[in-house]
Design a protein around this motif. Structure first.
Motif, mmCIF file in Angstrom:
data_model
loop_
_atom_site.group_PDB
_atom_site.id
_atom_site.type_symbol
_atom_site.label_atom_id
_atom_site.label_comp_id
_atom_site.label_asym_id
_atom_site.label_seq_id
_atom_site.Cartn_x
_atom_site.Cartn_y
_atom_site.Cartn_z
ATOM 1 N N ILE A 206 0.846 -1.200 0.000
ATOM 2 C CA ILE A 206 0.000 0.000 0.000
ATOM 3 C C ILE A 206 0.881 1.250 0.000
ATOM 4 C CG2 ILE A 206 -1.814 1.237 1.243
ATOM 5 C CD1 ILE A 206 -2.719 -1.430 2.391
ATOM 6 N N PHE A 207 2.008 1.185 0.716
ATOM 7 C CA PHE A 207 2.972 2.288 0.701
ATOM 8 C C PHE A 207 3.443 2.561 -0.725
ATOM 9 C CE2 PHE A 207 7.559 3.322 0.638
ATOM 10 C CZ PHE A 207 7.504 4.601 1.149
ATOM 11 N N ALA A 208 3.754 1.507 -1.474
ATOM 12 C CA ALA A 208 4.179 1.680 -2.868
ATOM 13 C C ALA A 208 3.076 2.325 -3.694
ATOM 14 C CB ALA A 208 4.570 0.326 -3.461
ATOM 15 N N ALA A 209 1.835 1.909 -3.451
ATOM 16 C CA ALA A 209 0.706 2.489 -4.179
ATOM 17 C C ALA A 209 0.585 3.985 -3.893
ATOM 18 C CB ALA A 209 -0.592 1.771 -3.806
ATOM 19 N N VAL A 210 0.792 4.370 -2.628
ATOM 20 C CA VAL A 210 0.729 5.789 -2.252
ATOM 21 C C VAL A 210 1.833 6.573 -2.949
ATOM 22 C CG1 VAL A 210 0.933 7.424 -0.339
ATOM 23 C CG2 VAL A 210 -0.378 5.318 -0.040
ATOM 24 N N VAL A 211 3.030 5.990 -3.020
ATOM 25 C CA VAL A 211 4.157 6.656 -3.694
ATOM 26 C C VAL A 211 3.848 6.869 -5.170
ATOM 27 C CG1 VAL A 211 6.564 6.398 -4.406
ATOM 28 C CG2 VAL A 211 5.891 5.817 -2.069
ATOM 29 N N TYR A 212 3.328 5.833 -5.835
ATOM 30 C CA TYR A 212 2.962 5.971 -7.250
ATOM 31 C C TYR A 212 1.894 7.049 -7.421
ATOM 32 C CZ TYR A 212 5.518 1.878 -8.943
ATOM 33 O OH TYR A 212 6.511 0.998 -9.307
ATOM 34 N N TYR A 213 0.893 6.998 -6.564
ATOM 35 C CA TYR A 213 -0.200 7.973 -6.650
ATOM 36 C C TYR A 213 0.331 9.396 -6.489
ATOM 37 C CZ TYR A 213 -4.090 10.820 -4.938
ATOM 38 O OH TYR A 213 -4.995 11.826 -4.740
ATOM 39 N N ALA A 214 1.204 9.598 -5.507
ATOM 40 C CA ALA A 214 1.735 10.933 -5.241
ATOM 41 C C ALA A 214 2.500 11.474 -6.440
ATOM 42 C CB ALA A 214 2.638 10.898 -4.000
ATOM 43 N N PHE A 215 3.379 10.663 -6.985
ATOM 44 C CA PHE A 215 4.179 11.133 -8.121
ATOM 45 C C PHE A 215 3.326 11.347 -9.371
ATOM 46 C CE2 PHE A 215 7.908 9.644 -5.693
ATOM 47 C CZ PHE A 215 8.739 10.737 -5.883
#
Length: 234
Positions: A206-215
């Motif tokens: 989920i952390f990776a998903a948040v990082v992708y979403y942010a960028f």
């Protein structure tokens, strides 16, 4: 007001997402690997798009030479790159073409770049075709070479239609980097899978998903600014 509301929602989602999913209990080595994986993802994105733009430009200019053999080769290249999964291309570059070099990062970079070049070539072609064809005929009548016409007359006008497409392709390549873990390149997706196995916890994914979403949101915002700036000069 609407933009401010969207910004607040974005910051809340990213803030809460990172707060609740960031793996705080990692060792320093694992934390450094996580930070480096994000950097690796961004490097692959920037490098892949750079390669894509260079080869996309070359392909586009070669296509407008109107040579049947060259155009046939280009069309087949584009069909192969667009018609086969990026994962398969990645595996071929890593374990066949670059097998002797044993450099999977380079293989991933080239695979992403060449795959992107097929799409960028089509973006550039569409941008060039958006310019009135009569300008090419007028340039021929004036005795200008095709290369000079493309460089001095056609491309400066086509660039307004090309740039937004290139910016969106940057976002696509950024998300496509998530497959490089298939050849053991430590991007953010691969690192999150490693942490999930280490911590027995789904939060790293989920952390990776948040990082992708942010960028992606940041890139999308920059694309929106770019498009508005281009429209001001219409």
């Amino acid at each position: 007001m609407e933009r401010l509301f969207k910004l607040i929602v974005f910051l809340l989602i990213v803030g809460f997402g990172l707060y609740f999913t960031f793996p705080y209990n990692l060792s320093r080595a694992d934390l450094n690997a996580t930070y480096f994986s994000i950097l690796t993802t961004l490097m692959l994105t920037a490098g892949g798009v750079a390669i894509g733009v260079v080869f996309g430009l070359i392909i586009s200019f070669l296509r407008f030479l109107e040579n049947r053999i060259i155009n046939f080769i280009i069309d087949e290249y584009i069909d192969i790159m667009r018609g086969t999964p990026i994962v398969i291309q990645l595996l071929i570059f890593a374990y066949v073409i670059f097998a002797a070099m044993n450099n999977n990062f380079l293989a991933a970079l080239v695979a992403l770049g060449l795959n992107s070049s097929a799409y960028i070539a089509e973006i550039i072609r569409a941008g060039i075709n958006s310019v009135d064809k009569g300008q090419m005929d007028a340039s021929k009548a004036m005795g200008l070479s095709r290369f000079t016409t493309m460089r001095e007359i056609i491309m400066p006008q086509a660039i307004k239609n090309i740039l937004p497409g290139l910016a969106n392709e940057f976002i696509v390549v950024f998300k496509d980097t998530s497959v490089v873990g298939f050849v053991s390149v430590n991007d953010i997706t691969f690192q999150s899978k490693t942490l999930q196995a280490l911590l027995y916890n789904p939060m790293p994914m989920i952390f990776a998903a948040v990082v992708y979403y942010a960028f992606v949101k940041i890139f999308s915002f920059l694309v929106e600014i770019l498009e508005k700036q281009l429209k001001k000069h219409d």
